[in-house]
Design a protein around this motif. Structure first.
Motif, mmCIF file in Angstrom:
data_model
loop_
_atom_site.group_PDB
_atom_site.id
_atom_site.type_symbol
_atom_site.label_atom_id
_atom_site.label_comp_id
_atom_site.label_asym_id
_atom_site.label_seq_id
_atom_site.Cartn_x
_atom_site.Cartn_y
_atom_site.Cartn_z
ATOM 1 N N SER A 2 0.833 -1.207 0.000
ATOM 2 C CA SER A 2 0.000 0.000 0.000
ATOM 3 C C SER A 2 0.866 1.255 0.000
ATOM 4 O O SER A 2 0.514 2.265 -0.621
ATOM 5 C CB SER A 2 -0.921 0.005 1.219
ATOM 6 O OG SER A 2 -0.164 -0.021 2.422
ATOM 7 N N ASN A 3 2.014 1.193 0.678
ATOM 8 C CA ASN A 3 2.942 2.317 0.704
ATOM 9 C C ASN A 3 3.521 2.586 -0.680
ATOM 10 O O ASN A 3 3.683 3.731 -1.093
ATOM 11 C CB ASN A 3 4.065 2.035 1.708
ATOM 12 C CG ASN A 3 4.926 3.266 1.950
ATOM 13 O OD1 ASN A 3 4.414 4.387 2.001
ATOM 14 N ND2 ASN A 3 6.222 3.068 2.089
ATOM 15 N N LEU A 5 2.039 1.838 -3.559
ATOM 16 C CA LEU A 5 0.966 2.362 -4.409
ATOM 17 C C LEU A 5 0.755 3.848 -4.190
ATOM 18 O O LEU A 5 0.386 4.580 -5.112
ATOM 19 C CB LEU A 5 -0.326 1.595 -4.136
ATOM 20 C CG LEU A 5 -0.341 0.111 -4.546
ATOM 21 C CD1 LEU A 5 -1.661 -0.540 -4.150
ATOM 22 C CD2 LEU A 5 -0.100 -0.044 -6.048
ATOM 23 N N LYS A 6 1.006 4.316 -2.973
ATOM 24 C CA LYS A 6 0.864 5.743 -2.689
ATOM 25 C C LYS A 6 1.937 6.575 -3.384
ATOM 26 O O LYS A 6 1.740 7.754 -3.656
ATOM 27 C CB LYS A 6 0.930 5.983 -1.172
ATOM 28 C CG LYS A 6 -0.266 5.435 -0.406
ATOM 29 C CD LYS A 6 -0.102 5.683 1.090
ATOM 30 C CE LYS A 6 -1.274 5.093 1.878
ATOM 31 N NZ LYS A 6 -1.097 5.282 3.340
ATOM 32 N N LYS A 7 3.079 5.962 -3.643
ATOM 33 C CA LYS A 7 4.200 6.686 -4.255
ATOM 34 C C LYS A 7 4.060 6.799 -5.774
ATOM 35 O O LYS A 7 4.728 7.610 -6.406
ATOM 36 C CB LYS A 7 5.513 5.972 -3.937
ATOM 37 C CG LYS A 7 5.846 5.877 -2.458
ATOM 38 C CD LYS A 7 7.114 5.063 -2.260
ATOM 39 C CE LYS A 7 7.434 4.838 -0.803
ATOM 40 N NZ LYS A 7 8.632 3.970 -0.625
ATOM 41 N N ASP A 9 2.917 7.664 -9.488
ATOM 42 C CA ASP A 9 2.327 8.841 -10.125
ATOM 43 C C ASP A 9 1.079 8.408 -10.903
ATOM 44 O O ASP A 9 1.147 8.078 -12.079
ATOM 45 C CB ASP A 9 3.348 9.495 -11.060
ATOM 46 C CG ASP A 9 2.785 10.727 -11.735
ATOM 47 O OD1 ASP A 9 2.026 11.460 -11.084
ATOM 48 O OD2 ASP A 9 3.072 10.935 -12.929
ATOM 49 N N TRP A 10 -0.059 8.441 -10.228
ATOM 50 C CA TRP A 10 -1.306 7.952 -10.812
ATOM 51 C C TRP A 10 -1.817 8.839 -11.929
ATOM 52 O O TRP A 10 -2.557 8.375 -12.808
ATOM 53 C CB TRP A 10 -2.375 7.801 -9.724
ATOM 54 C CG TRP A 10 -2.093 6.652 -8.815
ATOM 55 C CD1 TRP A 10 -1.620 6.697 -7.534
ATOM 56 C CD2 TRP A 10 -2.236 5.258 -9.127
ATOM 57 N NE1 TRP A 10 -1.461 5.428 -7.031
ATOM 58 C CE2 TRP A 10 -1.837 4.517 -7.988
ATOM 59 C CE3 TRP A 10 -2.668 4.562 -10.266
ATOM 60 C CZ2 TRP A 10 -1.845 3.137 -7.947
ATOM 61 C CZ3 TRP A 10 -2.681 3.172 -10.236
ATOM 62 C CH2 TRP A 10 -2.283 2.474 -9.094
ATOM 63 N N ALA A 419 8.626 6.230 -8.282
ATOM 64 C CA ALA A 419 8.061 5.688 -7.040
ATOM 65 C C ALA A 419 9.145 5.348 -6.027
ATOM 66 O O ALA A 419 8.889 5.308 -4.826
ATOM 67 C CB ALA A 419 7.225 4.449 -7.353
#
Length: 425
Positions: A2-3, A5-7, A9-10, A419
């Motif tokens: 999850s960490n 995925l937060k990083k 660049d969506w 990321a």
């Protein structure tokens, strides 16, 4: 997980999927025959492209699963493998439409030049980010040029000048990393020489260059400024050699179809009647593409309603000329939307590149942005008739497994590097 995925660049990923989806819709329209069939029909281009999109999703997972340091540590090995794959085409390549640019594997083909872009970007980023590399040092600059030039020189004789032309995009990267502006001026001068040689020939280019250098010499003498005669002569010799190489490559390396396209672009035929005839024969693709886009008007004819698209007036419309489908069926509004999406992606990549903590990630990011910009600008310029037809796909949009996978690999390696930026220090 999850960490991680937060990083990511969506925003870049979101734009990527928008482009892939819109591209698939236009491939569907360009290849739809009117008969009801499954979108997964692999006998149709849209069905095959769905398979390629699925393969891209698998590639994305693999790229993001690999440790970020892998791409930097093994960049030289990846680059070498890429060069070998390009060289191997001369022995094992399959000829398609006059170019030996593909490997045949069962019922599928693979174009290594699409993957060589990412390999070259990695190798260049590795070299320029080395603490011992100084781009202002002529030896280091020459080595950087060699890294960029080798794959391009292996691609040109296939012949595939369009794919080789993309490597000029790396000059933007070098400029960002400190390449003096004078080199960009030399690049512009080289383009002028290229065009002048095709229009006037090497002899007139030599005479024109000699006159300009002579005028420069006398003006400098009059103003009592020191000017090296040796340097002027060296410039003249270099100009002549470059012009001769352009003439040689144009007449001996380029195929007749390439010469015809440049001839049409530069309007080498002065008779307006013959020129219009050439536009409808040699320049048939561009002529029909311009007509299709022009017929779309402001809002377009509607999805699956393009008469020229349905009538197969534009050859290769699902590949290099896919943007003509957008222009006809989606009109100015749809075309503007596609241009805006590409512009947003390129600007986003530049912003993300600037926030990198490591030089390697920053340089690679600028390489990705430059390559996508170059392909995007040349492809659309070609489709609307501003540039000659050189066979460059529209990134994430045009039909083709190698193109989609190659650009996906190029982009998502950078997303992985970005990321990982928090862990770089």
């Amino acid at each position: 997980m999850s960490n991680f995925l937060k990083k990511i660049d969506w925003l870049s990923i979101l734009i990527y999927f928008f482009l892939v989806f819109i591209g698939w819709l236009n491939i569907y329209s360009a290849s739809y025959s009117g008969e009801t069939s499954s979108i997964f029909n692999t006998d149709a281009f849209y069905g095959k492209q769905l398979f390629f999109i699925g393969a891209s999703l698998v590639l994305i997972i693999l790229v993001l699963s690999v440790e970020a340091k892998f791409y930097e540590r093994f960049s030289g090995v990846i680059y070498l493998i890429s060069l070998l794959s390009l060289a191997g085409l001369f022995l094992f390549g399959k000829n398609v439409n006059g170019a030996t640019s593909w490997y045949a594997m069962g019922g599928m083909t693979l174009q290594p030049s699409e993957f060589a872009k990412a390999a070259t970007a990695l190798a260049l980023a590795k070299f320029l980010s080395d603490i011992q590399t100084d781009i202002h040092n002529i030896k280091d600059l020459f080595r950087a040029f060699v890294i960029i030039s080798i794959p391009a020189l292996l691609i040109i004789p296939q012949p595939d000048p369009g794919s080789a032309l993309v490597y000029a995009a790396f000059f933007f990267v070098l400029y960002r990393e400190g390449l003096p502006a004078s080199y960009l001026l030399i690049g512009v001068f080289a383009v002028i020489l290229f065009v002048s040689t095709l229009i006037y020939g090497t002899i007139w280019v030599f005479i024109g260059a000699a006159i300009l250098l002579a005028i420069t010499y006398f003006i400098s003498k009059k103003r009592k400024k020191k000017v090296s005669v040796f340097k002027l002569i060296l410039i003249l010799i270099t100009t002549c050699l470059f012009s001769y190489s352009v003439d040689f490559i144009y007449n001996n390396v380029f195929q007749q179809r390439h010469r015809d396209r440049f001839g049409l672009w530069l309007r080498l035929e002065k008779d307006p009647v013959k020129l219009e005839q050439i536009r409808k024969t040699i320049g048939y693709n561009t002529y029909q593409s311009e007509s299709a886009i022009g017929s779309g008007g402001f809002i377009g004819k509607g999805f699956l309603e393009g008469t020229r698209t349905k009538g197969n007036f534009v050859p290769e419309q699902h590949t290099d000329y896919i943007f003509s489908t957008v222009g006809e069926e989606w009109g100015f509004i749809g075309s503007a939307l596609v241009v805006v999406l590409f512009t947003l992606l390129i600007l986003r990549l530049i912003i993300v590149a600037e926030r990198q903590k490591s030089a390697f990630s920053r340089i690679y990011g600028y390489s990705v942005a430059s390559i996508i910009f170059f392909n995007f600008a040349i492809n659309i310029g070609m489709v609307i008739g501003l540039l000659p037809t050189v066979g460059i796909p529209l990134p994430f949009f045009s039909y083709g497994g190698s193109g989609l996978l190659g650009f996906t690999l190029l982009l998502f390696i950078f997303i992985k590097l970005d990321a990982n930026r928090i862990n770089e220090w």
